[in-house]
Write an enzyme that holds these catalytic residues in place. Structure first.
Site, PDB file in Angstrom:
ATOM      1  N   LYS A   1      -1.835  11.421  22.008  1.00  0.00           N
ATOM      2  CA  LYS A   1      -2.604  12.250  22.929  1.00  0.00           C
ATOM      3  C   LYS A   1      -2.706  13.676  22.408  1.00  0.00           C
ATOM      4  O   LYS A   1      -1.742  14.214  21.858  1.00  0.00           O
ATOM      5  CB  LYS A   1      -1.937  12.264  24.312  1.00  0.00           C
ATOM      6  CG  LYS A   1      -1.916  10.911  25.004  1.00  0.00           C
ATOM      7  CD  LYS A   1      -3.313  10.453  25.347  1.00  0.00           C
ATOM      8  CE  LYS A   1      -3.316   9.115  26.057  1.00  0.00           C
ATOM      9  NZ  LYS A   1      -4.690   8.699  26.425  1.00  0.00           N
TER      10      LYS A   1
ATOM     11  N   HIS B   1      -8.726  10.866  20.924  1.00  0.00           N
ATOM     12  CA  HIS B   1      -9.628  11.749  21.663  1.00  0.00           C
ATOM     13  C   HIS B   1      -9.007  13.145  21.704  1.00  0.00           C
ATOM     14  O   HIS B   1      -7.794  13.283  21.805  1.00  0.00           O
ATOM     15  CB  HIS B   1      -9.842  11.241  23.095  1.00  0.00           C
ATOM     16  CG  HIS B   1     -10.249   9.807  23.176  1.00  0.00           C
ATOM     17  ND1 HIS B   1     -11.553   9.398  23.023  1.00  0.00           N
ATOM     18  CD2 HIS B   1      -9.518   8.676  23.372  1.00  0.00           C
ATOM     19  CE1 HIS B   1     -11.611   8.071  23.133  1.00  0.00           C
ATOM     20  NE2 HIS B   1     -10.390   7.620  23.339  1.00  0.00           N
TER      21      HIS B   1
END
Length: 245
Positions: free
Chosen positions: A189, A227
């Site tokens: 993340k 992402h």
């Protein structure tokens, strides 16, 4: 050792990003951007709309060495993948994309695999990824491996490895030794990100898997999540904290 706060991790991430001096994004189309990391390595960022999450930026990685190139994760569909392949051929006219590595079975990793096969690239993924892709009626990667695969790119190798379940049961990481870059995909993340899509996740093992990744690739200078912004080891620390039980 005392855990770092989210604010501290975010500050470290900003300083690390600035210190690397990453170039600005190259705008290819409304749905595709390129972020140069080095002369050989580039993040490709595709934009796609999902009903549950809205418009999402999805990261992949391009590594060029000599007259060969490997792409880690395709854009989410064949159209954007075609745009990426066109940019590579224009930027590196003597280079052929010989390999494409799929991180896990979701469409933001392999949705554009058909375009790469059509362009002559050989695809690789874990055995479980190939199995899950087939069950999902997606294009299935051509070559599979159990836990580890080395792929030649010019005179260098990239190393694909399964270290445990996290975002999905099949997620892997890919290591570029020459560049000291780790492509973590959606198991990693970006700092300040939410937990995201947990539909196929193993949240009980997530932090433990990231801990294994951190120990295995402690020399990584740049880490790329599926992402959000790339960074350094702070992304692994943040992800472990996010999924700590």
């Amino acid at each position: 050792m005392r855990k770092l706060s989210v604010i501290t991790l975010l500050f470290i991430a900003i300083l690390t990003f600035q210190a690397r001096g990453q170039a600005e994004k190259i705008h290819i189309s409304e749905d595709l951007e390129i972020i140069p990391l080095t002369d050989k390595s580039f993040i490709h960022v595709s934009y796609v709309t999902y009903p549950s999450f809205g418009r999402v930026a999805c990261n992949g990685l391009l590594y060029v060495n000599g007259n060969e190139a490997v792409v880690m994760d395709t854009p989410p569909n064949d159209e954007i993948s075609g745009q990426l392949l066109d940019w590579i051929s224009q930027k590196f006219p003597e280079t052929k994309v010989t390999s494409v590595v799929i991180n896990h079975f979701h469409s933001d990793c392999l949705g554009g695999l058909g375009a790469f096969h059509e362009a002559g690239a050989t695809s690789y993924a874990s055995r479980l990824t190939c199995s899950l892709a087939g069950q999902d009626n997606a294009v299935v990667p051509q070559n599979s491996f159990a836990r580890k695969k080395k792929i030649k790119v010019g005179d260098q190798e990239v190393v694909c490895r399964f270290l445990g379940e996290a975002h999905t049961r099949d997620n892997i990481v890919t290591w570029l030794p020459e560049e000291e870059i780790l492509f973590g995909g959606c198991m990693v993340k970006s700092v300040n990100a939410t937990k995201g899509n947990l539909e196929d996740a193993n949240v009980d093992e997530w932090a433990s898997t990231i801990s294994k990744v951190k120990r295995k690739y402690k020399e990584a200078k740049t880490i790329i999540p599926g992402h959000g912004d790339a960074g350094g080891v702070e992304l692994l620390d943040y992800t472990m904290q996010l999924f700590a039980l």
